[in-house]
Design an enzyme around this catalytic site. Sequence first.
Site, PDB file in Angstrom:
ATOM      1  N   HIS A 160      11.712 107.519 122.210  1.00 10.64           N
ATOM      2  CA  HIS A 160      12.766 106.782 121.501  1.00 10.64           C
ATOM      3  C   HIS A 160      13.664 106.034 122.487  1.00 10.64           C
ATOM      4  O   HIS A 160      13.869 104.817 122.364  1.00 10.64           O
ATOM      5  CB  HIS A 160      13.582 107.781 120.676  1.00 10.64           C
ATOM      6  CG  HIS A 160      14.682 107.173 119.878  1.00 10.64           C
ATOM      7  ND1 HIS A 160      14.602 106.975 118.519  1.00 10.64           N
ATOM      8  CD2 HIS A 160      15.914 106.710 120.239  1.00 10.64           C
ATOM      9  CE1 HIS A 160      15.723 106.428 118.078  1.00 10.64           C
ATOM     10  NE2 HIS A 160      16.536 106.258 119.113  1.00 10.64           N
ATOM     11  N   GLU A 161      14.196 106.753 123.461  1.00 11.44           N
ATOM     12  CA  GLU A 161      15.134 106.137 124.397  1.00 11.44           C
ATOM     13  C   GLU A 161      14.439 105.127 125.314  1.00 11.44           C
ATOM     14  O   GLU A 161      15.047 104.129 125.722  1.00 11.44           O
ATOM     15  CB  GLU A 161      15.841 107.214 125.225  1.00 11.44           C
ATOM     16  CG  GLU A 161      16.733 108.145 124.418  1.00 11.44           C
ATOM     17  CD  GLU A 161      17.811 107.410 123.623  1.00 11.44           C
ATOM     18  OE1 GLU A 161      18.218 106.305 124.031  1.00 11.44           O
ATOM     19  OE2 GLU A 161      18.248 107.946 122.590  1.00 11.44           O
ATOM     20  N   HIS A 175      14.519 101.820 123.651  1.00 11.34           N
ATOM     21  CA  HIS A 175      15.766 101.098 123.922  1.00 11.34           C
ATOM     22  C   HIS A 175      15.754 100.487 125.322  1.00 11.34           C
ATOM     23  O   HIS A 175      16.157  99.335 125.524  1.00 11.34           O
ATOM     24  CB  HIS A 175      16.956 102.051 123.821  1.00 11.34           C
ATOM     25  CG  HIS A 175      17.297 102.479 122.439  1.00 11.34           C
ATOM     26  ND1 HIS A 175      17.469 101.593 121.402  1.00 11.34           N
ATOM     27  CD2 HIS A 175      17.505 103.723 121.913  1.00 11.34           C
ATOM     28  CE1 HIS A 175      17.781 102.259 120.298  1.00 11.34           C
ATOM     29  NE2 HIS A 175      17.795 103.545 120.576  1.00 11.34           N
ATOM     30  N   HIS A 195      13.557  97.483 125.456  1.00 11.57           N
ATOM     31  CA  HIS A 195      14.187  96.385 124.711  1.00 11.57           C
ATOM     32  C   HIS A 195      15.230  95.699 125.597  1.00 11.57           C
ATOM     33  O   HIS A 195      15.252  94.463 125.727  1.00 11.57           O
ATOM     34  CB  HIS A 195      14.844  96.950 123.448  1.00 11.57           C
ATOM     35  CG  HIS A 195      15.298  95.903 122.478  1.00 11.57           C
ATOM     36  ND1 HIS A 195      15.803  96.224 121.228  1.00 11.57           N
ATOM     37  CD2 HIS A 195      15.357  94.554 122.555  1.00 11.57           C
ATOM     38  CE1 HIS A 195      16.119  95.119 120.590  1.00 11.57           C
ATOM     39  NE2 HIS A 195      15.873  94.087 121.371  1.00 11.57           N
TER      40      HIS A 195
END
Length: 626
Positions: A408-409, A412, A415
């Site tokens: 998940h992280e 980020h 991105h």
Amino acid sequence: MKHLVLLCILAVTGLTTVAQVNYKTREEVPEKYKWNFDDIYTNWDAWEADLEAINQDMESIQAYKGKLGESADNLIALSQIQESLMKKAYKAYQFVSLQSTVDNRNMELQAKLQKVQLMFAQFGVETAWMSPEMLQIPEATMKEWIASNDELKVYQFDLMDMYRLQKHVLSEKMEQLMSYYSNVKSTPGKVFTALSTTDIEFPEIELSNGEKVKITPGGYSNVVTNNKNQDDRKAAYEAFYDLYYKNKNTYAAIYNGIVQSDWASARARKYPTCLDAALEGNAIPTDVYLNLINTVKQHTEPLQKYAKLRKKVLGLEKYYAFDGSISLVDFNKKYPYDEALDIVTASVLPLGKDYQAKLKTATSSGWLDVYENPGKRSGAFSSGVYGVHPYMLLNYDETLDYVFTLAHELGHTMHTTLSNETQPFATHNYTIFVAEVASTFNERLLLDYMMEKTNDPLERIALLNQTIRGIIGTFYAQTMFADYEYQVHTLAEQGRPINADILTNVWKELADTYYGDVSEETMYSGYAWTRIPHFYNSPFYVYQYATCFASSAKLYKDVTEGNKKDRRAAIERYITLLQSGGNDHPMEQLKKAGVDLSKPETILAVINQLDTLVDQLEEEINKLED
């Protein structure tokens, strides 16, 4: 029950366990698992030099007051000074903030952090004149200046968007007055934090085995997640929620203060509703918000089906909210960090070798702070430093849940990396509205990869359950929270009273709609609103978790289904989205990537996905009986 007995028998076989890494001091943590702050500044002298340069930039900005409309050259000069200031300001802030994050007991760092925060507040007051003065420049003139000056083209999106929001910008004196209230507006949230953390006294209970446990948020979570005795879970639930129940009127007064403040600010800036005030900055139509909460509220069957399956598998005569976190199987496999990193890295290959290579750089270059240490804040996050790289915090504990947190992280982090590499500073910062797309997309890729690689029935059940709980927590729960916020703010706009009883009734009605009669009611059932930090600290924020989840579900479908040519085109659109930063309104960015959140079918894609996963989970559980 037969299911439960069988699961307990199977649970003790075939599991690999590894002792959890536990460092007593930060110095014990190997350097390769810690942040490298030298990438921002190599010493504090360089930090102080940037603070001094920021103060000089602030003085330089004042020289253009009253002169912006005279020429494009003045506007160019001001924009470039402001950009230079903000680049340094973010670096200066992050250098202190990140170090404080891993050593929050260091009061010297806290003092330096406060120094930077005061600098930001000062900047807000001293530049309150800028927006009103810019808006005195006719829109046609601004377009002409941008067309004639390449130096302004990089600021085009923000400059032209300013005219869209022109009617909500006040006079210079009024903007300055509003800036004075920025700290006052945040006071109710600070009161909530003090009441819920600093001043609260958490109780101690005795479990059925004689063990005494302090029911802090962490202690409560541990009991309801790991303790298989329902009476123990009930005791923890009652002790924990009684704290909030006893202060329900205080929490109601705090929340009413926040809602009334939101409504006052909305009216001051000429917005018809609080929802309009929250959404218009990013050009999000209110129909998107309403489409989300109404579509989800009408399709809660998968949520209730999952709760009924849990009740059956756990063999419970009565099912309560505090039974929602206990594992369906005794799956305690540990995933050492380096092994988890290999798994996550392999799982993103569908996004291309270039994406995978960038992820490898991120995880091997001092961008990640991996393990817990005394004084380090809890949780996980990824935070960018433009011109440097993202910094990603973990407290890795070797559980399956944290493998998904890692994916998940890193979503980020990638991105931010792609955005910063592609966009100039003016448009590098993507909005919250798209922020959770990359993170949840990576989680789904991870599920696919791990399901493909394992034949262990317990691991497959754990993986499906992990994903289902992620959808419920990120999509269903956040949409319910968004609906609650909308209803309560509407009460304020209508001039109707807001108190503990009213807030509890709103919550109960929503809970009944979402969960039906699967879960038993208790005297504390309607009081969860008292302890949800987002309500008090960031109103109208949580809906974006749900819209991002819906967006990533649609993008995942496009990337993984159809013929090879269509899949390749979908991947290119997705990577372009990650590279686009804040160069357009988020709804437009998502539409370019193939997502339209104004359509119910986009929301239904997640709902249908959950329905399929629950069916798949039930099939895997039934296989254990064969």
